[in-house]
Design a protein around this motif. Structure first.
Motif, PDB file in Angstrom:
ATOM      1  N   GLN A 430     -33.000 -16.833  31.268  1.00 39.89           N
ATOM      2  CA  GLN A 430     -32.221 -16.782  30.166  1.00 39.89           C
ATOM      3  C   GLN A 430     -31.903 -15.705  29.521  1.00 39.89           C
ATOM      4  OE1 GLN A 430     -32.619 -20.071  27.549  1.00 39.89           O
ATOM      5  NE2 GLN A 430     -32.913 -21.646  29.281  1.00 39.89           N
ATOM      6  N   ALA A 431     -32.830 -14.318  29.812  1.00 37.94           N
ATOM      7  CA  ALA A 431     -32.632 -13.242  29.010  1.00 37.94           C
ATOM      8  C   ALA A 431     -31.480 -12.356  29.679  1.00 37.94           C
ATOM      9  CB  ALA A 431     -34.101 -12.226  29.305  1.00 37.94           C
ATOM     10  N   SER A 432     -30.434 -11.812  28.713  1.00 40.34           N
ATOM     11  CA  SER A 432     -29.304 -11.515  29.454  1.00 40.34           C
ATOM     12  C   SER A 432     -29.205 -10.046  29.167  1.00 40.34           C
ATOM     13  CB  SER A 432     -28.148 -12.077  28.302  1.00 40.34           C
ATOM     14  OG  SER A 432     -28.303 -11.841  27.049  1.00 40.34           O
ATOM     15  N   SER A 433     -30.168  -9.321  28.901  1.00 36.21           N
ATOM     16  CA  SER A 433     -30.250  -7.895  28.790  1.00 36.21           C
ATOM     17  C   SER A 433     -31.644  -7.466  29.032  1.00 36.21           C
ATOM     18  CB  SER A 433     -29.636  -7.307  27.360  1.00 36.21           C
ATOM     19  OG  SER A 433     -30.558  -7.797  26.655  1.00 36.21           O
ATOM     20  N   PRO A 434     -31.813  -5.977  29.424  1.00 37.89           N
ATOM     21  CA  PRO A 434     -33.125  -5.557  29.709  1.00 37.89           C
ATOM     22  C   PRO A 434     -33.882  -5.742  28.160  1.00 37.89           C
ATOM     23  CG  PRO A 434     -31.666  -4.268  30.644  1.00 37.89           C
ATOM     24  CD  PRO A 434     -30.646  -5.076  29.955  1.00 37.89           C
ATOM     25  N   ALA A 435     -33.076  -5.460  27.110  1.00 44.23           N
ATOM     26  CA  ALA A 435     -33.942  -5.651  25.939  1.00 44.23           C
ATOM     27  C   ALA A 435     -34.410  -6.856  25.577  1.00 44.23           C
ATOM     28  CB  ALA A 435     -32.900  -5.191  24.686  1.00 44.23           C
ATOM     29  N   GLU A 436     -33.750  -8.054  25.937  1.00 44.52           N
ATOM     30  CA  GLU A 436     -34.225  -9.363  25.894  1.00 44.52           C
ATOM     31  C   GLU A 436     -35.493  -9.472  27.027  1.00 44.52           C
ATOM     32  OE1 GLU A 436     -31.187 -12.255  26.182  1.00 44.52           O
ATOM     33  OE2 GLU A 436     -30.407 -11.828  24.033  1.00 44.52           O
ATOM     34  N   LYS A 437     -35.366  -8.882  28.108  1.00 43.25           N
ATOM     35  CA  LYS A 437     -36.437  -9.304  28.975  1.00 43.25           C
ATOM     36  C   LYS A 437     -37.554  -8.727  28.417  1.00 43.25           C
ATOM     37  CE  LYS A 437     -33.325  -9.588  33.045  1.00 43.25           C
ATOM     38  NZ  LYS A 437     -33.050  -9.118  34.494  1.00 43.25           N
ATOM     39  N   LEU A 438     -37.599  -7.312  27.832  1.00 42.75           N
ATOM     40  CA  LEU A 438     -38.691  -6.741  27.585  1.00 42.75           C
ATOM     41  C   LEU A 438     -39.392  -7.320  26.334  1.00 42.75           C
ATOM     42  CD1 LEU A 438     -40.521  -4.437  27.639  1.00 42.75           C
ATOM     43  CD2 LEU A 438     -38.985  -3.058  26.073  1.00 42.75           C
ATOM     44  N   GLU A 439     -38.475  -7.900  25.327  1.00 39.02           N
ATOM     45  CA  GLU A 439     -38.803  -8.734  24.104  1.00 39.02           C
ATOM     46  C   GLU A 439     -39.689  -9.921  24.794  1.00 39.02           C
ATOM     47  OE1 GLU A 439     -37.248 -11.282  20.220  1.00 39.02           O
ATOM     48  OE2 GLU A 439     -35.908 -10.223  21.634  1.00 39.02           O
ATOM     49  N   ALA A 440     -39.281 -10.582  25.830  1.00 36.01           N
ATOM     50  CA  ALA A 440     -39.716 -11.921  26.333  1.00 36.01           C
ATOM     51  C   ALA A 440     -41.334 -11.464  26.799  1.00 36.01           C
ATOM     52  CB  ALA A 440     -39.067 -12.431  27.363  1.00 36.01           C
ATOM     53  N   ILE A 441     -41.288 -10.440  27.599  1.00 35.79           N
ATOM     54  CA  ILE A 441     -42.403  -9.777  28.351  1.00 35.79           C
ATOM     55  C   ILE A 441     -43.393  -9.575  27.196  1.00 35.79           C
ATOM     56  CG2 ILE A 441     -43.885  -8.167  29.673  1.00 35.79           C
ATOM     57  CD1 ILE A 441     -40.967  -8.067  31.175  1.00 35.79           C
TER      58      ILE A 441
END
Length: 527
Positions: A430-441
């Motif tokens: 559901q992460a819509s950007s690299p920033a959201e993906k990094l935040e999730a990780i």
């Protein structure tokens, strides 16, 4: 340096002993003047476990894992961040004490092909120790350090140069572990992997991945990191199981699992002051109780009296923070108190439990970041999901390392996903950007390392600003910064430690000056 001065004194003593032997037969056969790598390695690894606990404990007061419990005072710099050069003397000297052990092993095994695995293990653990040192102190004695009386005032190497050489040493270690022939096995001297050099290779490779990801964040080392990522031996792989140390912990004070000893009780059952004076932060608890995320499985397995009875508070609140639970630490989830406490799942597990050095959960989440950013080829979604599952597996393990029959990691991971249907912090897709993906990780790593490795999660926060906090907020659910902070930064946090006062006394011409805990950034910090 304190440790090098100590060696100088030791060298002088050995010299005097040699003179006595020349003048007459006056030898104490019970006093060892040398030791083999086989004898030093288990002690060094055990020391590394204690050292990691010290780094983790000091950092988790900064990154939100622990706050001051009610009823205790004298918190000083812990809640104000008004550090002095005496604040981390012990951490500095303990690191070099441990490094001396590994340098000795490396020196003693350098010319003996039969001991090449010991040499590689020493290189790996020196990188482990030095990386922690650099991450909080910056520049440090390196190329001229660990040489005893030959140089008692070593120069300081730049933190970037140290990191680059650590990567080179880890590459050499991986090559040795994977290609050496005819070498003696590590056997029982290896209290981490039981002599399994394949696991050592994976550990060294994972440690190198940790270092390279940090280096890739800094402009001055990003090109070096890119070059090293291109050369990394992915066929070796990375950790898929937890790296844990156990030299044979027993229910004797000073010889128990160090996490249990520090936060639960001694062998006689006397409660630890550290366990009683620390409680979870309201901020970290929001990732379990539904405020930010609902995590029923790891919540019940991590905190006593979850979800409504766990004492929690805000760092620096000297008035309203609750006291610890009666006769318990807030993290112990077994039954019984004191000497009658039973083995359990969770973080402490038991008096004789293994001590985690690096979790498989961290390994997977490091891989997820490397894949997401294109440093390595791989499936970041899959690595992210495996990281969460590995975290549940570790938390659900009992003292023997087996998953408790009453706890099912896969089932509870699915419950976790079902309980948080709209959160990209749980549903990576559901992460819509690299920033959201990094935040999730990074958020999932923060959860996985809770009370296990505060040092690495604090490094992640300084590097990425995740998990998110609201700068300047006094709401304990929105920031883990102390409400008594003296920091000049927007986030009201420190960014490093100050050099030990012993360095200003013993190595004054080389120790860096003008260092400030709020403005002197470590090289990989983006903020």
């Amino acid at each position: 340096m304190k440790n090098i001065l100590r060696l100088f004194i030791l060298a002088s003593f050995i010299s005097l002993t040699s003179c006595e032997e020349f003048l007459g037969d006056n030898v104490n056969p019970n006093q060892a003047t040398s030791a083999t790598p086989q004898l030093v390695l288990p002690n060094a690894l055990t020391s590394s476990a204690n050292l990691l606990l010290s780094y983790s404990t000091s950092a988790q007061w900064i990154n939100g894992y622990t706050v001051n419990a009610g009823g205790y005072g004298g918190w000083g710099a812990t809640v104000t961040y008004n550090m002095t050069t005496t604040s981390y003397n012990g951490l500095w000297s303990a690191t070099y004490d441990d490094l001396i052990n590994y340098q000795y092993i490396e020196d003693q095994s350098a010319e003996d092909p039969a001991l090449v695995y010991y040499n590689a293990a020493a290189k790996t653990m020196k990188a482990f120790d030095y990386a922690m040192l650099v991450d909080v102190f910056g520049d440090a004695p390196y190329t001229e350090a660990l040489s005893g009386s030959e140089n008692v005032t070593p120069v300081y190497d730049s933190q970037t140069a140290i990191y680059q050489d650590l990567v080179a040493q880890l590459s050499t270690a991986v090559t040795i572990f994977t290609t050496a022939e005819g070498a003696n096995g590590l056997g029982s001297a290896d209290v981490m992997f039981g002599g399994d050099v394949t696991m050592w290779a994976k550990f060294a490779n994972t440690l190198k991945l940790r270092l390279l990801i940090k280096m890739a964040s800094a402009s001055e080392t990003s090109s070096f990191a890119a070059s090293e990522f291109a050369k990394i031996n992915t066929s070796v792989g990375f950790l898929t199981s937890d790296a844990k140390i156990n030299p044979g912990y027993i229910a004797t004070s000073g010889k128990q699992n160090p996490l249990w000893e520090r936060y639960h009780s001694d062998a006689a059952g006397s409660l630890s002051r550290s366990g009683r004076s620390a409680i979870p932060s309201t901020y970290t608890y929001t990732f379990y109780n539904g405020n930010k995320l609902l995590d029923q499985g790891r919540g019940y397995a991590t905190y006593r009296s979850y979800p409504t009875g766990t004492p929690k508070g805000q760092l620096g609140n000297l008035v309203d923070n609750p006291a610890a639970l009666s006769n318990q630490t807030a993290w112990y989830v077994g039954s019984g108190t004191g000497a009658d406490a039973t083995n359990s799942i969770g973080l402490l597990k038991g008096r004789t439990a293994d001590f985690p050095i690096m979790l498989a959960a961290e390994s997977y989440l490091l891989q997820a970041e490397a894949y997401m950013k294109g440093y390595l080829s791989g499936d970041d979604q899959d690595a992210f999901d495996e990281g969460i599952l590995a975290s549940y597996r570790y938390i659900y393990e009992d003292i023997s390392g087996a998953t408790s029959a009453d706890w099912d990691p896969a089932t509870d991971v699915q419950l976790y996903k079902d309980d948080n249907p709209d959160s990209y912090l749980v549903h990576y897709e559901q992460a819509s950007s690299p920033a959201e993906k990094l935040e999730a990780i990074i958020t999932q790593k923060y959860i996985a390392l809770n009370f296990i490795n505060g040092h690495e999660s604090w490094a992640d926060f300084r590097r990425t600003a995740y998990p998110k906090i609201v700068n300047g907020s006094s709401n304990p659910a929105l920031s883990f910064a102390s409400i008594l902070s003296t920091s000049t930064r927007a986030d009201e946090l420190p960014v490093r430690y100050l050099y030990a006062s012993s360095e200003f006394q013993l190595n004054p011409d080389n120790v860096p000056t003008g260092i400030n805990q709020f403005t002197s950034l470590i090289f990989w910090q983006a903020q």
